[in-house]
Design an enzyme around this catalytic site. Structure first.
Site, PDB file in Angstrom:
ATOM      1  CD  GLU A  90      11.834   4.786   9.396  1.00  0.00           C
ATOM      2  OE1 GLU A  90      11.701   5.708  10.243  1.00  0.00           O
ATOM      3  OE2 GLU A  90      11.849   4.973   8.184  1.00  0.00           O
ATOM      4  CB  CYS A 134      11.626   9.741   9.796  1.00  0.00           C
ATOM      5  SG  CYS A 134      12.542   8.513   8.842  1.00  0.00           S
ATOM      6  CD  GLU A 173       8.816  12.966  12.618  1.00  0.00           C
ATOM      7  OE1 GLU A 173       9.821  12.499  12.055  1.00  0.00           O
ATOM      8  OE2 GLU A 173       7.777  12.310  12.799  1.00  0.00           O
ATOM      9  CE  LYS A 233      -2.617   3.288   2.469  1.00  0.00           C
ATOM     10  NZ  LYS A 233      -1.853   4.364   1.810  1.00  0.00           N
TER      11      LYS A 233
END
Length: 469
Positions: free
Chosen positions: A243, A277, A375, A168
């Site tokens: 992750e 990231c 973040e 996906k």
């Protein structure tokens, strides 16, 4: 409208619905992809399950030949693929070529090589014969920020291990996934080994994570979404690799080459418009050098030209969507509300159209501020002072819920390594050490579970069986 890739053929989605794909630099509609349905996931999983016995029994070296052929086509078509990435998610063309296309092609080639060298079934422990076998059907759910790389980091090792895959891709930047599926089809990957269902995360991602015939789910994305994937996967006790987010620190110790360290930290924080990231978004500097470091960071940020991804002078492309731009702007406003001081950038729109944000640097950032803890996923760097020595610097670096990456700068490699060993994070650059796509990548704490890349990445997709002889 495009079609899904199911059981070796391009097929219309059962939903009949579509998702608009928008160029983030122009805000114009450029394509439409299927908004897949749970019925499409059922078809994809059934195809992957049916193909598993054949593919898992195929000799590893034969699997590797198909991966190598796909990697070769990625290299040959690097210009075409990079243009898709630049148009789809806004990465400057040079970055899209080198990092977003050629690096994943190299990663795919590395897994082709591993099929010839990895020891799948010859290990002996006393009277036991230890085998490494494919985990089974893998659900791979991938993000938009490095759309080809993150797919390759999952699909490459899964196929090398003998697993079959239901992929996906992100609905935000999906087009390169269609190109890769076409390449695998072209090189002759058997039907059902790789299946692709585009669509929204709460529909397609959740159906994959919860499906009882999916043996493992590998997810890259936000920590919030990763928690949801893990919760759904737990119902069927499947293996999970995650992750997730990061808030990585670049720790600059006294005696380090300050100018080099600051320049590299700014570059790392701003790569891919900060949509990385593992970006070093916190620069931790001793109070004695703080003012100089802030000035150097502001000077470096001023050189990051915002513009069209295909303009030669552009160093920062747009953020991927209006939603992402608005999110980053809210964080910049929050930083000012908390008392941090803007020394570069801000919330003004640098161009009349496109989802752009100025390269931004905050000074006066204290541990615990929202912009220091969360973040942001945009071109925003927080510069944080410390006064009491290495222990305080390490404490600040470890003081977030994340632990994905980081950097240490010191006057000697031994000193830098000593501090790096104290950081609770999965990967640390020593005095500017370069990213190694064969080394394990992954995080501590809420940055995830498991590792990607190289031999460690391959082993995520293998089960261990012992035969007592």
């Amino acid at each position: 409208m495009r079609h899904l890739y199911l059981n070796g053929a391009w097929q219309a989605s059962a939903s009949g619905e579509s998702i608009d794909v928008v160029n983030p630099a122009t805000e114009e509609l450029i394509d439409r992809v299927p908004a897949g349905s749970p019925a499409d996931v059922e078809a994809a999983v059934a195809a992957a399950r049916a193909a598993l016995p054949m593919w898992s029994a195929t000799a590893p070296a034969e699997r590797g030949k198909l991966l190598a052929a796909a990697a070769d086509l990625l290299h040959e078509r690097a210009d075409q693929i990079a243009r898709i990435v630049s148009t789809d998610m806004g990465a400057p063309y040079g970055l899209a070529t080198k990092v977003q296309t050629l690096m994943p092609a190299g990663v795919l080639a590395s897994y082709a090589s591993l099929t010839e060298t990895y020891d799948f079934d010859t290990k002996r422990i006393g009277s036991s014969w230890v085998l490494r076998e494919p985990v089974g059907v893998v659900g791979a759910i991938t993000p938009w920020n490095y759309p080809l790389h993150q797919i390759v980091c999952k699909v490459g090792p899964a196929l090398a291990a003998g697993c079959t895959v239901v992929l996906k891709p992100s609905e935000v930047a999906p087009l390169v996934a269609f190109a890769l599926a076409g390449i695998f089809d072209e090189v002759g990957l058997p039907p059902g080994v790789l299946n692709m269902v585009s669509g929204h995360g709460p529909v397609i991602g959740e159906a994959i994570a919860a499906h009882p015939d999916v043996d493992m789910v590998s997810f890259t994305g936000s920590t919030r979404a990763g928690r949801r994937v893990a919760a759904l996967a737990a119902e069927t006790v499947k293996r999970v690799a995650l992750e997730l987010g990061g808030k990585s620190a670049s720790v600059i110790l006294p005696g380090a080459d300050l100018q080099t360290a600051v320049k590299a930290t700014v570059a790392n924080a701003f790569i891919n418009s900060g949509q990385t990231c593992s970006a070093w978004t916190r620069m931790i500097v001793h109070r004695d050098q703080y003012d100089e470091a802030v000035a150097l960071a502001a000077q470096a940020a001023a050189k990051y030209t915002v513009g069209d991804p295909f303009d030669e002078g552009t160093r920062l492309g747009p953020l991927v969507s209006a939603v992402q731009r608005d999110r980053v702007v809210r964080y910049i406003n929050r930083g000012q509300e908390e008392g941090a001081r803007l020394v570069a950038g801000g919330t003004d729109r640098p161009l009349d159209r496109g989802f752009y944000v100025e390269p931004t640097v905050f000074a006066g950032v204290e541990p615990g501020m929202v912009i220091e803890q969360e973040e942001i996923f945009g071109p925003v760097l927080a510069v944080i002072p410390y006064t009491r020595g290495e222990d305080e610097a390490v404490s600040i670096a470890n003081g977030t819920p994340y632990g994905l990456a980081g950097a240490v700068w010191a006057d000697s490699e031994d000193n830098a390594v000593s501090v790096a060993r104290r950081l609770r994070t999965g990967q640390v650059a020593i005095n500017g050490g370069r990213f190694n796509p064969l080394a394990p990548f992954g995080g501590y704490k809420q940055s995830g579970i498991g590792r990607e890349l190289g031999e460690f990445g391959l082993e995520e997709y293998l089960e261990t069986k012992s035969l007592q002889m």
